[in-house]
Every structure is written in C-alpha cells, then in structure tokens.
Design an enzyme around this catalytic site. Sequence first.
Site, PDB file in Angstrom:
ATOM      1  N   GLY A 132       0.861  -1.077  -0.074  1.00 46.96           N
ATOM      2  CA  GLY A 132       0.039   0.240  -0.110  1.00 46.96           C
ATOM      3  C   GLY A 132       0.784   1.271   0.130  1.00 46.96           C
ATOM      4  O   GLY A 132       1.981   1.144  -0.589  1.00 46.96           O
TER       5      GLY A 132
ATOM      6  N   HIS B 113       9.668   3.207  17.195  1.00 48.80           N
ATOM      7  CA  HIS B 113       8.377   3.748  16.571  1.00 48.80           C
ATOM      8  C   HIS B 113       8.425   4.859  15.969  1.00 48.80           C
ATOM      9  O   HIS B 113       7.435   5.570  16.110  1.00 48.80           O
ATOM     10  CB  HIS B 113       7.262   3.327  17.411  1.00 48.80           C
ATOM     11  CG  HIS B 113       6.019   2.946  16.321  1.00 48.80           C
ATOM     12  ND1 HIS B 113       5.054   2.056  16.953  1.00 48.80           N
ATOM     13  CD2 HIS B 113       5.483   3.551  15.332  1.00 48.80           C
ATOM     14  CE1 HIS B 113       4.157   1.874  15.923  1.00 48.80           C
ATOM     15  NE2 HIS B 113       4.341   2.900  15.064  1.00 48.80           N
TER      16      HIS B 113
ATOM     17  N   THR C 134       9.049  -1.803   9.854  1.00 52.52           N
ATOM     18  CA  THR C 134       8.853  -0.625  10.238  1.00 52.52           C
ATOM     19  C   THR C 134       7.109  -0.594  10.126  1.00 52.52           C
ATOM     20  O   THR C 134       6.490   0.432  10.226  1.00 52.52           O
ATOM     21  CB  THR C 134       9.146   0.607   9.044  1.00 52.52           C
ATOM     22  OG1 THR C 134       8.831   0.136   7.767  1.00 52.52           O
ATOM     23  CG2 THR C 134      10.501   0.712   9.009  1.00 52.52           C
ATOM     24  N   ALA C 135       6.431  -1.549  10.377  1.00 50.20           N
ATOM     25  CA  ALA C 135       4.961  -1.618  10.301  1.00 50.20           C
ATOM     26  C   ALA C 135       4.389  -1.759  11.739  1.00 50.20           C
ATOM     27  O   ALA C 135       4.153  -0.834  12.301  1.00 50.20           O
ATOM     28  CB  ALA C 135       4.643  -2.824   9.404  1.00 50.20           C
ATOM     29  N   ARG C 136       4.141  -2.935  12.335  1.00 48.88           N
ATOM     30  CA  ARG C 136       3.484  -3.365  13.706  1.00 48.88           C
ATOM     31  C   ARG C 136       4.391  -4.259  14.189  1.00 48.88           C
ATOM     32  O   ARG C 136       4.643  -5.026  13.646  1.00 48.88           O
ATOM     33  CB  ARG C 136       1.966  -3.562  13.419  1.00 48.88           C
ATOM     34  CG  ARG C 136       1.268  -2.433  13.041  1.00 48.88           C
ATOM     35  CD  ARG C 136       1.140  -1.328  14.008  1.00 48.88           C
ATOM     36  NE  ARG C 136       0.121  -0.179  13.435  1.00 48.88           N
ATOM     37  CZ  ARG C 136       0.806   0.885  13.302  1.00 48.88           C
ATOM     38  NH1 ARG C 136       2.113   1.314  12.927  1.00 48.88           N
ATOM     39  NH2 ARG C 136      -0.125   1.878  12.953  1.00 48.88           N
TER      40      ARG C 136
ATOM     41  N   ALA D  82       9.539   5.576  12.527  1.00 46.54           N
ATOM     42  CA  ALA D  82       9.878   5.567  11.126  1.00 46.54           C
ATOM     43  C   ALA D  82       9.008   6.917  10.408  1.00 46.54           C
ATOM     44  O   ALA D  82       9.385   7.236   9.327  1.00 46.54           O
ATOM     45  CB  ALA D  82       9.496   4.189  10.522  1.00 46.54           C
TER      46      ALA D  82
ATOM     47  N   GLU E 297       5.185  -3.357  22.355  1.00 44.75           N
ATOM     48  CA  GLU E 297       4.686  -2.040  22.500  1.00 44.75           C
ATOM     49  C   GLU E 297       2.825  -2.202  23.141  1.00 44.75           C
ATOM     50  O   GLU E 297       2.299  -2.912  22.672  1.00 44.75           O
ATOM     51  CB  GLU E 297       4.509  -1.435  21.176  1.00 44.75           C
ATOM     52  CG  GLU E 297       5.850  -1.075  20.449  1.00 44.75           C
ATOM     53  CD  GLU E 297       5.861  -0.302  19.187  1.00 44.75           C
ATOM     54  OE1 GLU E 297       5.039   0.614  19.287  1.00 44.75           O
ATOM     55  OE2 GLU E 297       6.446  -0.962  18.529  1.00 44.75           O
TER      56      GLU E 297
END
Length: 312
Positions: A148, A287, A225-227, A289, A256
């Site tokens: 995406g 977190h 760099t997502a979750r 990015a 997290e």
Amino acid sequence: MKVLLLDTNHPLLQKGLEKLGYQCYEDYTSSKQDIEKKIDQYDGLIIRSRFSLDKIFLDKATNLKFIGRVGAGLENIDTTYANSLGIFLIAAPEGNRNAVGEHALGMLLSLFNKLHKADRQVRQGKWLRENNRGLELDGKTVGLIGYGNMGKAFAKKLRGFDVEVLCYDIKDNVGDQNCEQVSLEELQQKADILSLHTPQTALTTNMIDANFINSFAKPFWLINTARGKSVVTSDLVAALKSGQILGAGLDVLEYEKSSFENLFTDKKLPKAFEYLIESDNVLLSPHVAGWTVESKQKLAQTIVDKVKAKFC
C-alpha cells in the site's frame, strides 16, 4: 459543528478545521472515562494513539460524524462497529509514507554497512576495519509484504539501486513499475531482504513466526517499520541465532502498548528483547519511522483535506 482533539498535533490541523467552520476543543489529559461522559457533545474527534475507541466508547458518541486518526492505521478503533454507526473514519497514510520509506532504507543500509556497530567501536577507541566490512545492496532481491502507501514508498526509494523488488499482498493487481507482485511462495524463494508494510490485523498478528521464517529458501535480512505484533520476537531471536535471519532493523516491537508511547509497564525486560539489545546485527528505533518534522505537518494536512472532501 464541534471537534474534540485528544492528542497534540501540528497547529495547522486545528487551524485547518477552524477554517472549515468547526469549533475545536482540546483535552489532552482527561481519562477515557471522563471523555466518555462528554463525547456526545461532539461531531468530530481527532486522535493519535492515546487510547482505544471501543464499542462502549462509541455507543456514548451519539453525535459523532467522523474520527480522524493522525497516523497510518486505524487499529486502535473498532472500525467494524464505527462503520455500522455511520461514523466516517479517516487515516492519513499519505502523510507519513515518505518518512517510512526513507527510514526503512536507512535501516537497511546501516545494517549492511554495520554503521551502528562501527560508530560505537570508534567512540570506544577501536579502529576495526576488517571487522566492519559491509555488504552492497546492488544485486539483491528485496521482498515486501504489503504494497500500500508504505510499501510503494519504500519501493520508490529503491529505484536508485540495482535490485529486484518483489511484493506480496492480499489484494490483486497492486504491482507497478517499481515492484513486481508475486505469490508468497515465490517471494520466499527469492528474497534476500524482507520488509514489512502491513497494518495490524488478525491476518498479520504473529505472521512472522518460526514456520514463516523457515519457509525462506535462503538466509535473509528483516526490516519491520509496520507493526511490532506481526513478528514473534522469540522466533526472530531463534532465527538470528541460527543464521536464518542475518540481521534485523526493527522500528516496532511486539511489546509495544496500544498507545505506542510506552514500551513496558514494568522494568522487567523479556529475555528475547535483551538479546536484541545486545546484538550487533540488530538495529532498533522507537516507532519513529513515520515520525519526522515534515510528516507531522503532512499528516495534519491530510486529515484536514479528507474532512473537507467529505463534509464541505
């Protein structure tokens, strides 16, 4: 029309909403329970990650027409229930996609060239050149899961390198001139590097586990760099120890909290995290990015633009 802002943001967000005719009110300190007592007074809500907006909260928001989350995803909102209530949900991945793409590339190049380790050694008076011989990105195959806004931004950054870029996505026909869409099996056969660009969903939670990692045909590098909850940290550590994962750049961690503002509620660190801290082939960031000076402004403007397009 009244809008409640629950988190601090770039000033242009409030100014932009006010130019559209909204009255803006700030509350950055009240508890979730106190916000619930007055949320029925508001037509709009702006939040980052302060707390989750669940069914109980949404049932009290009887006049709410939109929720704007100043971030890429909507995972702290019960989106299914909000949609059933007719609440318009706004995320802003367009606002920080460039920042995420740059951060992912920076992490990858730093790992390949051992910059974080070399910097630490030089500061300690060590001049170890052979020990810090790096790798070149050219000639490698980069695999992206999720194509995406974030995946596309990273692929665009890779255009300056002589690399093959592949992506796997649950949606069809998302590939473009920067990236070829392939099956997951083909990606796992070819990738030297895996970069995650997925939201947090039931499908992506614990997605990168031992079985997934061992399905790769060759050892690979991991960028996330997502979750954080997409990666099972204990399985990642096992793969780092075995050499199946050559190194990892982690902007997000499994541990997290939903607010993303704190890592742990106590001072006891999990053993897997202790291993990551001590590893020379692991690069960590908190977190951030998508957390640049420029993205702060772009995220705010994206929310304003989407409110304007929908309601004005």
